[in-house]
Design a protein around this motif. Structure first.
Motif, PDB file in Angstrom:
ATOM      1  N   ILE A   1     -26.015 -58.495  -8.004  1.00  0.00           N
ATOM      2  CA  ILE A   1     -25.159 -58.748  -6.757  1.00  0.00           C
ATOM      3  C   ILE A   1     -25.988 -58.221  -6.067  1.00  0.00           C
ATOM      4  O   ILE A   1     -26.044 -56.871  -6.230  1.00  0.00           O
ATOM      5  CB  ILE A   1     -23.741 -58.507  -6.899  1.00  0.00           C
TER       6      ILE A   1
ATOM      7  N   GLN B   1     -28.954 -54.097  -5.732  1.00  0.00           N
ATOM      8  CA  GLN B   1     -28.392 -53.984  -6.130  1.00  0.00           C
ATOM      9  C   GLN B   1     -26.729 -53.336  -5.999  1.00  0.00           C
ATOM     10  O   GLN B   1     -26.481 -52.042  -6.063  1.00  0.00           O
ATOM     11  CB  GLN B   1     -28.280 -53.815  -7.646  1.00  0.00           C
TER      12      GLN B   1
ATOM     13  N   GLU C   1     -18.373 -57.664  -3.668  1.00  0.00           N
ATOM     14  CA  GLU C   1     -19.556 -58.558  -3.010  1.00  0.00           C
ATOM     15  C   GLU C   1     -19.963 -59.255  -2.307  1.00  0.00           C
ATOM     16  O   GLU C   1     -21.164 -57.954  -1.223  1.00  0.00           O
ATOM     17  CB  GLU C   1     -17.983 -59.009  -2.182  1.00  0.00           C
TER      18      GLU C   1
ATOM     19  N   GLU D   1     -24.591 -60.769  -2.443  1.00  0.00           N
ATOM     20  CA  GLU D   1     -25.477 -61.869  -2.301  1.00  0.00           C
ATOM     21  C   GLU D   1     -25.664 -62.469  -4.003  1.00  0.00           C
ATOM     22  O   GLU D   1     -26.385 -61.461  -4.130  1.00  0.00           O
ATOM     23  CB  GLU D   1     -26.576 -62.221  -1.780  1.00  0.00           C
ATOM     24  N   ILE D   2     -26.015 -63.710  -4.831  1.00  0.00           N
ATOM     25  CA  ILE D   2     -25.851 -63.798  -6.564  1.00  0.00           C
ATOM     26  C   ILE D   2     -27.533 -63.917  -6.464  1.00  0.00           C
ATOM     27  O   ILE D   2     -27.803 -64.530  -5.575  1.00  0.00           O
ATOM     28  CB  ILE D   2     -25.210 -64.804  -6.985  1.00  0.00           C
TER      29      ILE D   2
ATOM     30  N   LEU E   1     -18.847 -63.456 -13.226  1.00  0.00           N
ATOM     31  CA  LEU E   1     -20.114 -63.745 -12.130  1.00  0.00           C
ATOM     32  C   LEU E   1     -18.287 -64.296 -11.629  1.00  0.00           C
ATOM     33  O   LEU E   1     -17.656 -65.397 -12.370  1.00  0.00           O
ATOM     34  CB  LEU E   1     -20.015 -64.386 -11.709  1.00  0.00           C
TER      35      LEU E   1
END
Length: 566
Positions: free
Chosen positions: A390, A397, A403, A405-406, A448
């Protein structure tokens, strides 16, 4: 990086997989054709082909492509078919000939088809006659030099094949007039390829196998370059994940999602790896036929998206379906809503096992353990040989529970976007991470949870609202059949949450639904407006509700207020 998710793996699943066992998809297929030759491979419209028959017919088509159509290694072959027996024959034949497959939605408009054929540089098109009129409109403006046409019943058993073709063309009038000079019927191509040896084509893991176009929900569709190594890796990775649950040579998978979509494509290849029998559904919108197949196919695995599971739960006759043999109901392609999952488990006594994937990842990235006893609300953990992180906006990271971006790294990640170096550089980092554009949270155990697409977020007075969350709450109301949450302009807050709804209960009012949402959502997340529709919401080729299209359609409509029943 720390891989907390490895502690969640079942005992039989390894952390890493040897993804170099096969250099190409044809090499992987050859192994299955040899080991499972006598077993049923595909069934469609009442006809079944064995692994040996798929082997022989795809070789015939590949030989014809090489010797008659002059298709060389690396040339693009577009396949514009729904789920029919012709699909795996054309698909595997093209791959065996060394071609790059361009999976094409048969429901494309002329404009969409022209863009894909021109953008991909396709030189050959395989198309069902029902859609040949669309190709007829654009073919002269593309680089396509060879067109192969087929009818619905072409690979069914005689006399059912003739009857099916007659009914489709002359009774149901489903074949508009078309004229494609020089088009070759598929059955003639197969006959011409019979007995002709295929020229050996050296294929490496780095060679392109597919130009797989994204759905275009955020703009003009672009093609992910998927290599043979990408697809082989994802099949072998996922095969390890299903080990101990799905057995070789005994499973039957019901496939209502189209094979031209990457999710169904990947699943079918996985089924073939274990010698499973794939039952292809041509039109899943024909719910009575789908319910009958679910009842009669004795399926042990089902794949679907949220809207499909929701439609099945509301379909007449579903109460008579016995799924005692079924081991897995797999959800992908879009978020599975909790209300749908709960109803599914209540009806069938088994959970929907949700996973996460992308076109750019060939397609599977994460999955829940297959022994799950209840819907988890997460998309599971990274499958073997896969890393998920994430990231914040700067690409750093984030810790567990944050929360962001994946991002994904693994052997299934695409080589880039076709002819789009700038977008490739934006999506792929120098150290191999794919920035997905999805927002998610990973917990301390590596599970996830996907929140939504970055571009779908609604910003209310500076606060970000996730459409998936609002839709999940709305779907909890028994009067809602389908819903999309979108942002609409608001003078005070910039944007406001608007629900666009297809009702199950005609008496449901806007105020009743808003009051329901306010019980579960904080003020700025609650919808200010509800707009009811009489027709199903627009969906992608696999049934994902297209919020962008809903937004566009609602853009010129005035707010209709909260009057009861409106």
């Amino acid at each position: 990086m720390e891989k907390a998710w490895l502690t969640q793996y079942p005992p039989q699943v390894p952390a890493e997989v040897d993804v170099h066992q096969f250099a190409s998809i044809p090499a992987l297929l050859d192994d299955s054709f040899s080991r499972f030759a006598r077993l049923p491979a595909f069934t469609n419209l009442g006809a079944t082909m064995s692994y040996r028959e798929v082997d022989e017919l795809s070789r015939q088509f590949g030989a014809w492509l090489q010797h008659e159509a002059g298709v060389d290694k690396g040339e693009r072959v577009a396949i514009m078919l729904p789920n029919l027996l012709q699909y795996p024959v054309a698909l595997f034949g093209a791959l065996r000939a060394g071609a790059v497959v361009v999976n094409t939605n048969p429901l494309y408009t002329a404009r969409e088809l022209e863009h894909q054929l021109v953008d991909s540089g396709a030189t050959c098109l395989v198309v069902l006659e029902n859609f040949a009129h669309v190709a007829d409109e654009v073919i002269a403006r593309t680089g396509v030099r060879t067109v192969v046409t087929t009818q619905v019943g072409d690979l069914l058993h005689f006399p059912k094949s003739m009857l099916a073709n007659f009914v489709v063309k002359h009774v149901k009038h489903m074949v508009p007039r078309w004229r494609l000079d020089g088009a070759v019927p598929l059955r003639r191509a197969l006959e011409a390829g019979r007995g002709r040896p295929m020229d050996p084509v050296p294929l490496a893991a780095s060679d392109l196998a597919f130009l797989q176009y994204t759905g275009g929900t955020t703009g003009v569709p672009k093609a992910a370059m998927l290599t043979h190594g990408n697809l082989v890796a994802n099949v072998l990775q996922t095969r390890e994940w299903v080990r101990g649950v799905l057995e070789e040579g005994v499973e039957t998978g019901l496939v209502p999602l189209p094979m031209y979509h990457v999710f169904a494509l990947a699943v079918v290849l996985i089924f073939m790896r274990i010698g499973a029998h794939s039952v292809l559904v041509t039109n899943p919108r024909e719910l009575p036929e789908l319910v009958a197949l679910l009842r009669d196919s004795r399926a042990t695995a089902l794949i679907g998206v949220n809207t499909l599971y929701n439609a099945l739960l509301n379909a007449p006759g579903i109460e008579q379906v016995d799924t005692a043999r079924m081991k897995l109901a797999i959800g992908g392609g879009m978020a599975v809503q909790a209300a749908v999952a709960e109803r599914w488990q209540q009806r069938f006594g088994m959970p929907i096992i949700e996973g996460y994937g992308l076109t750019e990842c060939s397609a599977i990235v994460t999955a829940n353990p297959l022994t799950l006893k209840a819907f988890s609300g997460t998309v599971g953990v990274p499958i073997p040989s896969t890393e998920v992180a994430i990231l914040d906006e700067a690409g750093h990271q984030l810790p567990a529970g944050s929360e962001g971006e994946i991002a994904v790294r693994g052997p299934q990640v695409m080589a880039g976007y076709w002819n789009r170096p700038v977008e490739t550089a934006t999506a792929l980092t120098l150290d191999g991470w794919l920035r997905t554009g999805d927002i998610g949270v990973m917990d301390a155990n590596g599970y996830l949870r996907v929140i939504d697409r970055i571009k779908d977020l609604i910003v209310v007075s500076g606060f970000k609202v996730v459409p998936n969350e609002v839709e999940d709450v709305a779907m909890m109301h028994p009067g809602v059949m389908e819903v999309a949450a979108i942002g609409t302009p608001d003078e005070r807050s910039g944007e406001a949450v608007t629900l666009v709804v297809l009702r199950k209960d005609p008496a449901l009012s806007a105020q009743e639904l808003i009051d329901h949402c306010r019980k579960y959502l904080t003020g700025y997340k609650a919808p200010k407006d509800v707009r009811f529709r009489d027709q199903p919401l627009p969906k992608s080729n696999i049934g994902k509700i297209l919020r962008r299209v809903v937004r566009d359609e609602e853009g010129d409509r005035p707010r209709r207020g909260l009057s009861p029943g409106v």
